[in-house]
Design an enzyme around this catalytic site. Structure first.
Site, PDB file in Angstrom:
ATOM      1  N   ASN A 133     -29.874  -2.837 -67.614  1.00 39.27           N
ATOM      2  CA  ASN A 133     -29.088  -2.706 -66.380  1.00 39.27           C
ATOM      3  C   ASN A 133     -29.417  -1.397 -65.663  1.00 39.27           C
ATOM      4  OD1 ASN A 133     -27.056  -4.952 -65.765  1.00 39.27           O
ATOM      5  ND2 ASN A 133     -26.853  -4.708 -67.985  1.00 39.27           N
ATOM      6  N   GLU A 137     -26.948 -10.327 -64.543  1.00 39.39           N
ATOM      7  CA  GLU A 137     -26.324  -8.997 -64.522  1.00 39.39           C
ATOM      8  C   GLU A 137     -27.183  -8.046 -63.683  1.00 39.39           C
ATOM      9  OE1 GLU A 137     -25.008  -7.245 -68.244  1.00 39.39           O
ATOM     10  OE2 GLU A 137     -24.834  -9.218 -69.150  1.00 39.39           O
ATOM     11  N   MET A 168     -21.329   1.850 -75.257  1.00 33.75           N
ATOM     12  CA  MET A 168     -20.549   1.189 -76.308  1.00 33.75           C
ATOM     13  C   MET A 168     -19.600   2.151 -77.011  1.00 33.75           C
ATOM     14  SD  MET A 168     -21.590  -1.881 -76.014  1.00 33.75           S
ATOM     15  CE  MET A 168     -21.108  -2.732 -77.504  1.00 33.75           C
ATOM     16  N   HIS A 225     -19.395  -6.171 -67.806  1.00 30.65           N
ATOM     17  CA  HIS A 225     -19.028  -6.843 -69.053  1.00 30.65           C
ATOM     18  C   HIS A 225     -19.579  -8.266 -69.007  1.00 30.65           C
ATOM     19  CE1 HIS A 225     -16.679  -7.719 -72.616  1.00 30.65           C
ATOM     20  NE2 HIS A 225     -16.337  -8.863 -72.049  1.00 30.65           N
ATOM     21  N   GLU A 235      -7.174   0.230 -70.619  1.00 34.12           N
ATOM     22  CA  GLU A 235      -7.253  -1.033 -71.359  1.00 34.12           C
ATOM     23  C   GLU A 235      -8.704  -1.505 -71.404  1.00 34.12           C
ATOM     24  OE1 GLU A 235      -5.703  -5.636 -70.903  1.00 34.12           O
ATOM     25  OE2 GLU A 235      -4.989  -4.110 -69.523  1.00 34.12           O
TER      26      GLU A 235
HETATM   27  C1  GRF Z   1     -24.986  -5.886 -71.068  1.00 36.03           C
HETATM   28  O1  GRF Z   1     -24.901  -7.212 -71.490  1.00 36.03           O
HETATM   29  C2  GRF Z   1     -23.688  -5.421 -70.449  1.00 36.03           C
HETATM   30  O2  GRF Z   1     -22.982  -6.445 -69.807  1.00 36.03           O
HETATM   31  C3  GRF Z   1     -22.902  -4.979 -71.672  1.00 36.03           C
HETATM   32  O3  GRF Z   1     -23.858  -4.374 -72.508  1.00 36.03           O
HETATM   33  C4  GRF Z   1     -25.143  -4.935 -72.250  1.00 36.03           C
HETATM   34  C5  GRF Z   1     -26.046  -3.785 -71.929  1.00 36.03           C
HETATM   35  O4  GRF Z   1     -27.394  -4.172 -71.822  1.00 36.03           O
HETATM   36  N1  GRF Z   1     -21.826  -4.082 -71.294  1.00 36.03           N
HETATM   37  P1  GRF Z   1     -28.476  -3.131 -71.288  1.00 36.03           P
HETATM   38  O5  GRF Z   1     -28.404  -1.915 -72.192  1.00 36.03           O
HETATM   39  O6  GRF Z   1     -28.132  -2.795 -69.876  1.00 36.03           O
HETATM   40  O7  GRF Z   1     -29.794  -3.847 -71.406  1.00 36.03           O
END
Ligand code: GRF
Length: 226
Positions: free
Chosen positions: A21, A181, A97, A116, A150
């Site tokens: 992303n 995404e 994360m 998400h 939350e």
């Molecule tokens: C993605 O699926 C995002 O929606 C989730 O974590 C993943 C991250 O993927 N929060 P990347 O590190 O951007 O490839």
């Protein structure tokens, strides 16, 4: 408009892993589609693959390794100081994360967003794709939302829907959703950077000043083809 100077929004991107992303955001910025300046990328993991993507792009890259901190509050305090040293208008969580403390989240109220991989409010948390398959869903997707205390529960403002195919596994579905995404997140950031999307005093996401009842859908809507 020719000759008009477009204001750019300084952003900081937080990652923990692969960074696809992040890469999509960098590419959209390079193509001139995103009026943002990526001031820094911060990873909480020294081995995150996204660090290399960031460095290759010439972006200042910082590791704040959560394993070096005795508790969440200390980690968040250092993370906050590091982010604020870049003075961003928006903090973008892209596969970051870590559960964040309420004080940290409140500090960035209305200035921090997350992506998400589910159609929130369905399937907050982990293993979203397997859970969507197990529930017999026909449509999956991804959501961009403001971050609140939350987890995955803050006001959502843009979603993409992806049709589930009969032979999908969690892996094939995750890979297909991820492709979308990469369209969704740059567009969501573009809407925030352009001032169209904001959080109002009641904590609701607004589009052009009007509270959103539900998140908007990214077009074209690939689940239904409209
Ligand atoms: C993605 O699926 C995002 O929606 C989730 O974590 C993943 C991250 O993927 N929060 P990347 O590190 O951007 O490839």
């Amino acid at each position: 408009m020719a000759g008009a100077a477009q204001q750019t929004l300084p952003i900081v991107v937080l990652i923990s892993g692969r960074g696809s992303n992040l890469e999509a955001i960098i590419e959209a910025t390079r193509r001139g589609e995103l009026p943002v300046d990526i001031c820094a990328v911060i990873s909480n993991r020294p081995d995150a693959a996204g660090i290399e993507i960031s460095r290759q792009a010439g972006i200042e890259t910082v590791v704040v390794d959560h394993a070096c901190y005795s508790d969440r509050a200390r980690f968040d305090a250092t993370l906050q100081t590091t982010i604020d040293s870049f003075n961003p208008g928006l903090v973008v969580l892209a596969g970051f994360m870590r559960i964040l403390t309420p004080g940290f989240v409140n500090h960035y109220h209305g200035r921090m967003i997350n992506i998400h991989p589910s159609l929130l409010p369905e399937f907050p948390g982990l293993n979203t794709h397997q859970r969507a398959l197990d529930a017999g869903k026909r449509v999956a997707g991804a959501t961009v939302h403001f971050v609140t205390a939350e987890t995955d529960g803050g006001p959502a403002f843009l979603q993409v829907r992806v049709a589930i195919q009969e032979n999908d596994t969690a892996e094939t579905l995750a890979a297909r959703v991820l492709q979308h995404e990469h369209r969704l997140y740059p567009e969501a950031i573009r809407q925030v950077a352009g001032g169209r999307i904001a959080l109002d005093e009641q904590g609701r996401a607004t589009l052009d000043g009007i509270p959103l009842e539900t998140a908007s859908l990214l077009e074209p809507d690939v689940a239904t083809g409209t």
